[in-house]
Design an enzyme around this catalytic site. Structure first.
Site, short mmCIF file in Angstrom:
data_model
loop_
_atom_site.label_atom_id
_atom_site.label_comp_id
_atom_site.label_asym_id
_atom_site.label_seq_id
_atom_site.Cartn_x
_atom_site.Cartn_y
_atom_site.Cartn_z
N GLY A 166 9.27 37.33 33.45
CA GLY A 166 9.14 37.69 34.85
C GLY A 166 10.25 37.31 35.82
O GLY A 166 10.23 37.79 36.94
N GLY A 168 13.50 38.04 35.79
CA GLY A 168 14.67 38.91 35.82
C GLY A 168 14.83 39.68 37.12
O GLY A 168 13.85 40.04 37.78
N CYS A 171 13.24 43.06 36.95
CA CYS A 171 11.96 42.96 36.25
C CYS A 171 10.81 43.09 37.24
O CYS A 171 10.86 42.56 38.35
CB CYS A 171 11.93 41.58 35.60
SG CYS A 171 10.33 41.06 35.09
P1 5GP Z 1 18.67 38.64 35.38
O1 5GP Z 1 19.83 37.82 34.93
O2 5GP Z 1 19.08 40.04 35.74
O3 5GP Z 1 17.86 37.99 36.45
O4 5GP Z 1 17.69 38.76 34.13
C1 5GP Z 1 18.06 39.33 32.91
C2 5GP Z 1 16.86 39.35 31.99
O5 5GP Z 1 15.80 40.17 32.52
C3 5GP Z 1 17.11 39.97 30.63
O6 5GP Z 1 17.81 39.15 29.76
C4 5GP Z 1 15.69 40.27 30.16
O7 5GP Z 1 15.07 39.13 29.60
C5 5GP Z 1 14.97 40.60 31.46
N1 5GP Z 1 14.73 42.04 31.59
C6 5GP Z 1 15.62 43.04 31.40
N2 5GP Z 1 15.05 44.25 31.62
C7 5GP Z 1 13.77 44.01 31.93
C8 5GP Z 1 12.64 44.86 32.28
O8 5GP Z 1 12.73 46.09 32.35
N3 5GP Z 1 11.47 44.23 32.51
C9 5GP Z 1 11.34 42.87 32.43
N4 5GP Z 1 10.15 42.34 32.63
N5 5GP Z 1 12.38 42.05 32.17
C10 5GP Z 1 13.56 42.61 31.91
#
Ligand code: 5GP
Length: 326
Positions: A166, A168, A171
């Site tokens: 959650g 991301g 996300c």
């Molecule tokens: P950020 O660095 O952008 O905050 O988070 C990256 C992470 O978000 C990724 O490594 C993966 O675990 C998560 N993530 C990527 N795409 C999705 C998505 O469509 N849904 C969700 N729940 N998490 C995602």
């Protein structure tokens, strides 16, 4: 939270070494590098990002849509097995795809990645991957609690557990399902659980600035995975869009309708989109961002008297705050 400063004998940031040497619970590979990983999303887990990050000894988790042919081409240009991960889901087809890649491409790291690491098939799949490749450094996730971390390490025989449900930037799981765990609490709990049984963890998601990364390491993360903050650069795929004179690049969750349509041609009706599309301000070469993060981390170390990343947790005291900024 913020990290309290402490008396320090590190008088210059240049005295901080961000490379860390790690030995794993199962794999016999001894890894050395800067424990920061680009996420295996199709906007950040690319060969172009790998080329930029490997210069800084950082890892790129390549996304699972690369074919064996793509790997072969890349191998000709030179692939350092220390600095990329091959990603996979847990279906039979995924296993076969992984096998075909590993039969030809020298690789140290396997990243077994599913959105919901609580389903029982994950542990079984991990155990099968370990049986097939006893020496690889195997990572698996995502989970956010100590019990599942220990299951994955002890029964799935993985070396490294990926933490985060959650947090991301692209996300929407928390909105769509009500499920999640605050990332810092998850890392604190899971690092303790993993280290107790000889495993390691990756904090995955939620990094918005270099300070967040310092806090993830401070809470016990051995590695930090970054998506959105490593997007929006020259090296990231996708078109540039211009709005009111400002340039942006698209970044989207891998469970978003956008990604589903792109890779599978459709979005199944039984599922809802748990990711979104965001516009990231264009930020030039990835190196700019990398230097900003590494410089920030070095500075954290001088504030808390940590000579290297490994010492960050023991030098970290968190203080709970209402506002991070003035
Ligand atoms: P950020 O660095 O952008 O905050 O988070 C990256 C992470 O978000 C990724 O490594 C993966 O675990 C998560 N993530 C990527 N795409 C999705 C998505 O469509 N849904 C969700 N729940 N998490 C995602």
């Amino acid at each position: 939270v913020l990290i309290k400063p402490k008396r320090s004998t590190i008088n210059s940031r240049s005295k901080v070494d961000l490379n860390r040497e790690i030995r794993f619970k199962y794999s016999t590979i001894k890894w050395k590098g800067v424990p920061i990983i680009a996420a295996n999303m199709d906007t950040t887990g690319t060969f172009e990002v790998y080329n930029a990050l490997k210069e800084y000894n950082m890892i790129t988790a390549l996304h699972k849509f690369y074919s064996l042919e793509d790997y072969r081409k890349m191998l000709e240009k030179g692939l350092d097995p220390n600095y990329y991960m091959v990603s996979t889901g847990i279906g039979q087809q995924s296993f076969e795809h992984l096998s075909s890649i590993l039969s030809e491409i020298p690789c140290y790291w396997i990243c077994i990645d599913i959105a919901n690491g609580y389903i029982s098939d994950l542990v079984d799949f991990c155990a099968k991957v370990r049986e097939t490749w006893p020496d690889k450094i195997i990572c698996a996730g995502n989970v956010v609690s100590g019990d599942m971390v220990q299951d994955l390490v002890l029964y799935g025989k993985v070396d490294v557990v990926k933490i985060g449900i959650g947090p991301g930037s692209a996300c929407t799981t928390r909105l769509k399902t009500g499920v999640g765990m605050p990332q810092l609490s998850a890392v604190l709990e899971c690092a303790d659980a993993a280290h107790g049984v000889g495993g390691h963890i990756i904090s995955d998601g939620g990094i918005t600035c270099p300070g967040d990364m310092a806090k993830a390491f401070g809470a016990g993360a051995d590695f930090v995975m970054v998506g959105g903050q490593f997007a929006g650069h020259d090296e990231n795929p996708g078109e540039m869009v211009e709005e009111n004179g400002e340039k942006f690049k698209l970044f989207y969750g891998m469970s978003s309708e956008h990604a589903m349509n792109k890779h599978y041609g459709k979005m199944e009706k039984y599922r809802s989109s748990e990711g979104r599309v965001i516009k990231i301000k264009y930020r030039g070469p990835l190196e700019n961002t990398v230097l900003d993060y590494l410089g920030g981390l070095r500075s954290t170390c001088t504030y808390i008297n940590a000579t290297c990343i490994k010492h960050i947790p023991k030098c970290t005291t968190f203080v709970r705050v209402n506002n991070q900024l003035n």
